[in-house]
Scaffold this motif. Structure first.
Motif, PDB file in Angstrom:
ATOM      1  N   GLY A  37       0.817  -1.200   0.000  1.00 40.37           N
ATOM      2  CA  GLY A  37       0.000   0.000   0.000  1.00 40.37           C
ATOM      3  C   GLY A  37       0.851   1.250   0.000  1.00 40.37           C
ATOM      4  O   GLY A  37       0.860   2.000   0.965  1.00 40.37           O
ATOM      5  N   LYS A  38       1.548   1.472  -1.086  1.00 41.04           N
ATOM      6  CA  LYS A  38       2.369   2.673  -1.204  1.00 41.04           C
ATOM      7  C   LYS A  38       1.639   3.721  -2.037  1.00 41.04           C
ATOM      8  O   LYS A  38       1.059   3.383  -3.074  1.00 41.04           O
ATOM      9  CB  LYS A  38       3.694   2.348  -1.914  1.00 41.04           C
ATOM     10  CG  LYS A  38       4.631   1.465  -1.109  1.00 41.04           C
ATOM     11  CD  LYS A  38       5.697   0.831  -1.984  1.00 41.04           C
ATOM     12  CE  LYS A  38       6.846   1.769  -2.265  1.00 41.04           C
ATOM     13  NZ  LYS A  38       8.022   1.033  -2.829  1.00 41.04           N
ATOM     14  N   PRO A  39       1.691   4.983  -1.628  1.00 43.79           N
ATOM     15  CA  PRO A  39       1.121   6.028  -2.483  1.00 43.79           C
ATOM     16  C   PRO A  39       1.913   6.099  -3.800  1.00 43.79           C
ATOM     17  O   PRO A  39       3.093   5.761  -3.843  1.00 43.79           O
ATOM     18  CB  PRO A  39       1.339   7.315  -1.676  1.00 43.79           C
ATOM     19  CG  PRO A  39       1.699   6.881  -0.298  1.00 43.79           C
ATOM     20  CD  PRO A  39       2.291   5.520  -0.410  1.00 43.79           C
ATOM     21  N   PHE A 395      -0.289   2.135  -5.941  1.00 42.57           N
ATOM     22  CA  PHE A 395       1.020   2.501  -6.477  1.00 42.57           C
ATOM     23  C   PHE A 395       1.126   2.536  -8.008  1.00 42.57           C
ATOM     24  O   PHE A 395       1.598   3.517  -8.573  1.00 42.57           O
ATOM     25  CB  PHE A 395       2.113   1.604  -5.890  1.00 42.57           C
ATOM     26  CG  PHE A 395       3.498   2.080  -6.194  1.00 42.57           C
ATOM     27  CD1 PHE A 395       3.988   3.250  -5.612  1.00 42.57           C
ATOM     28  CD2 PHE A 395       4.315   1.399  -7.085  1.00 42.57           C
ATOM     29  CE1 PHE A 395       5.270   3.718  -5.896  1.00 42.57           C
ATOM     30  CE2 PHE A 395       5.595   1.856  -7.374  1.00 42.57           C
ATOM     31  CZ  PHE A 395       6.073   3.014  -6.779  1.00 42.57           C
TER      32      PHE A 395
ATOM     33  N   ASN B  68       8.825   8.061  -0.624  1.00 42.44           N
ATOM     34  CA  ASN B  68       7.999   6.880  -0.384  1.00 42.44           C
ATOM     35  C   ASN B  68       8.586   5.978   0.706  1.00 42.44           C
ATOM     36  O   ASN B  68       9.654   6.244   1.227  1.00 42.44           O
ATOM     37  CB  ASN B  68       7.776   6.101  -1.687  1.00 42.44           C
ATOM     38  CG  ASN B  68       6.321   5.641  -1.800  1.00 42.44           C
ATOM     39  OD1 ASN B  68       5.683   5.339  -0.800  1.00 42.44           O
ATOM     40  ND2 ASN B  68       5.802   5.596  -3.020  1.00 42.44           N
ATOM     41  N   TYR B  69       7.846   4.946   1.042  1.00 46.46           N
ATOM     42  CA  TYR B  69       8.279   3.966   2.034  1.00 46.46           C
ATOM     43  C   TYR B  69       9.521   3.210   1.584  1.00 46.46           C
ATOM     44  O   TYR B  69       9.813   3.134   0.398  1.00 46.46           O
ATOM     45  CB  TYR B  69       7.184   2.912   2.219  1.00 46.46           C
ATOM     46  CG  TYR B  69       5.945   3.357   2.935  1.00 46.46           C
ATOM     47  CD1 TYR B  69       5.972   3.723   4.264  1.00 46.46           C
ATOM     48  CD2 TYR B  69       4.722   3.367   2.267  1.00 46.46           C
ATOM     49  CE1 TYR B  69       4.803   4.094   4.919  1.00 46.46           C
ATOM     50  CE2 TYR B  69       3.552   3.735   2.925  1.00 46.46           C
ATOM     51  CZ  TYR B  69       3.602   4.094   4.252  1.00 46.46           C
ATOM     52  OH  TYR B  69       2.451   4.458   4.892  1.00 46.46           O
TER      53      TYR B  69
END
Lengths: 423, 423
Positions: A37-39, A395, B68-69
């Motif tokens: 669940g990355k933007p 993403f 980002n992560y």
């Protein structure tokens, strides 16, 4: 396509047809990823003015020089933001670093090593356990697993965890000392807990071990895709039921501004905050207040934060629509899969027929579409029915997501038919 | 002023005179603080261009979207900075969040809960203990105290910890599983470990419990006040002595850029890094990479970082000179106090005559000058001789420091004389 009422001949014909389609897709040598669940980059860009926003003025409204050490609780203006997001009093909020996961880890550590509010440290119990609504968030489960805290599955329903089961378990086993919850747009099913569920959760503190704590990971508190979905306020419910110490709430700006560089929040009762801070003060001199100030300058009013979230929704909504359309088109009139229709959050999850999830993930991977590993949504990675698959639409660009979903539904069909032929 | 050779009449005369001076000072209602090693606002301002430096370009040199992560190890460019500071290979460095204290806390947790590199977790030992060179850093001791890890004092000398004592202790007690070290400009004495000390420390791993780890907190690695002081490279020494797993190194930019918003580093052997990362991966998705990128853009070359540190030295040097001049003027020709002359770092520490430190801190507080609590530089806050006082010159402006030091030396004299009269 209805497997249960299909003849063996019919299944074999489907298998042949689907296999042929699958082989053709494999030749495209796709390389798509709908795992985490990355933007997307477009979403991240919405907050690009964060850097440079301070314009040389590093003083917070209360005069704090944010550049220097100190302030375990975080800046007041950041704590106010957390209070707005979680709808709790500012005095009950700590604004921390870039990760609510880290705050949760440390909160579990506090309970495990030292105990909350004078209660027995969990490590001194014979077999401390958390209730885990399933399917759920793999990183929650990883914390328990690392510390050797047991996990007991509780089924998720369309309105939240099965509360009959949760109440029963907590009553019967006083070594249940915690519970993971993602109450709004639950990871991965997308469900929001209803009034009755929140009310019953807030009463668990009256029947459970006094050290019992609900970890209320409100990761998607303001992440509505369209009209705002109302999550009942658990703090209000615990105040009414005399169980304020039984809940710890978490949120962050990770999916609001920049995912890796946001501000995380924990909210808890005064007694719990005291326990958390006792642990924290040996570990840190304080959070990154400069970054907290940036966030507070970007959103001086909560209404601005909410407006900002609408821009995320505009980007995410078509992606969710794409995923749901594929599921609808492929499975609405079938016995191949079940899903909820999330009104926000970051995930859609599909329950395949039992025994198919691993096969689907493998087929998709071989066709160049990476999915979250089957089982990841369950403690210890073990989905007893081997049926749940989490889809993360945020993403990839829309066209890629569309292609990935075409492959996905095909893989579900093929795996289902093959599974039926084997049994 | 020589207490040991003074007559009782002489002491009484001094007491009368010093008391009168002290009473006069108390009327000034001062409010000065030389407690903690915080950079001053002028020092912090040296790095104010950090915010806005990215100019909308959030991509690291290797293409990583820092917004980002992800990336447990931190950005390559940040790890390179840590490697330059600690003089170790980049591959052995993790770049973390805003606090090396937090990295140390987690490293102790790793040893305590899970054990390093397959060794017994410290919590499973009967009485795990750390060697603590004293006087030392209170926040190191607080970590051990919180986890119930015992602490054994080792005297500091002008060249580092008393190595005869350290070797003896480690040999005799295999439950000694750690040691705190601030090897350069030691907190609080300002001493830098010499070649022989570093060599002997690097050999402790050959005689200690295999799980033994030195926590090498190189907080002041590049914080020289004048000419660069050379700290022998402990990694090189451990490579030569086959003890690479026995040392974990730490550093940060907290006293380089903005104290609360810097980047922290841990460096360790591959086996230790694997253990650290196993713990970390349940706790975080990764550090704030945007802030790491800012730091890397501010100092693309190590030489620029070193030039920047010269500006800090220009601000700090007069403050250290002020403290040392007061000590020199008041005590050079006396038996009232002993101190080292630091060539960098953040502290000067004074050893008063035994039994005087608490009284000095109390007198100073009553006169409006806040000092670090006596005893804070020892485990459990217990200075067995009640003699060590840490002075932190960095934060107050020079004039305030000058006033504070006048009060301080007067309080030392008065407490010494009163103490002598009572015994």
């Amino acid at each position: 396509m209805r497997i249960d009422s299909a003849t063996r001949d019919q299944l074999q014909a489907w298998e042949k047809e689907l296999s042929a389609q699958y082989e053709r897709i494999c030749q495209h040598e796709l390389n798509l990823d709908i795992t985490r669940g990355k933007p997307s980059a477009v979403q991240l860009s919405l907050s690009d003015k964060l850097d440079g926003l301070l314009n040389g003025d590093y003083r917070a409204g209360d005069g704090t020089d944010t550049r220097n050490y100190g302030g375990l609780d975080g800046l007041i203006c950041a704590r106010e933001m957390g209070a707005d997001i979680l709808q709790v009093p500012t005095s009950e909020v700590i604004a921390g670093g870039n990760s609510s996961l880290t705050l949760m880890y440390h909160a579990v550590l506090t309970g495990y090593l030292f105990g909350f509010a004078g209660n027995t440290p969990w490590r001194e119990m014979k077999e401390p356990k958390f209730l885990c609504p399933v399917p759920g968030y793999d990183r929650h489960f990883a914390i328990c697993e690392q510390l050797g805290i047991g996990m007991v599955n509780v089924p998720m329903t369309a309105t939240g965890p099965d509360m009959d089961a949760a109440e029963q378990l907590v009553k019967e086993d006083q070594e249940i000392i915690g519970m993971w919850c993602v109450p709004k747009f639950s990871n991965p099913t997308g469900v929001t807990y209803d009034e009755e569920t929140v009310e019953r959760l807030s009463r668990l503190g009256n029947i459970a071990n006094p050290g019992f704590r609900i970890f209320w990971d409100n990761a998607y508190a303001i992440h509505d895709l369209g009209q705002q979905v109302n999550l009942p306020n658990i703090r209000t419910a615990t105040v009414e039921n005399g169980t304020v110490d039984s809940v710890l709430q978490f949120a962050s700006t990770s999916k609001v501004t920049h995912a890796g560089s946001g501000v995380a929040f924990v909210s808890a009762s005064p007694a719990n905050l005291a326990s958390l801070k006792e642990q924290m003060q040996a570990m840190t001199i304080g959070p990154d207040k400069v970054n907290q100030l940036r966030h507070s300058r970007l959103f001086p009013e909560f209404s601005m934060l909410k407006d900002h979230m609408k821009k995320h929704a505009d980007i995410l909504q078509p992606k969710f629509a794409c995923v749901l359309k594929h599921l609808e088109d492929a499975f609405a009139d079938s016995d191949l899969g079940k899903w909820e229709t999330p009104k926000g959050g970051y995930f859609v999850s599909l329950d395949t027929r039992p025994g198919c999830a691993k096969a689907v993930v493998k087929l998709a991977a071989d066709a160049g579409v990476k999915l979250t590993p089957a089982g990841a949504t369950f403690p210890y990675g073990k989905d007893p029915e081997d049926c749940n698959i989490r889809i993360a639409p945020s993403f990839p660009p829309l066209e890629e997501l569309d292609t990935a979903m075409s492959v996905f539904v095909l893989c579900v069909k093929l795996a289902s038919v093959r599974n039926a032929l084997q049994s």
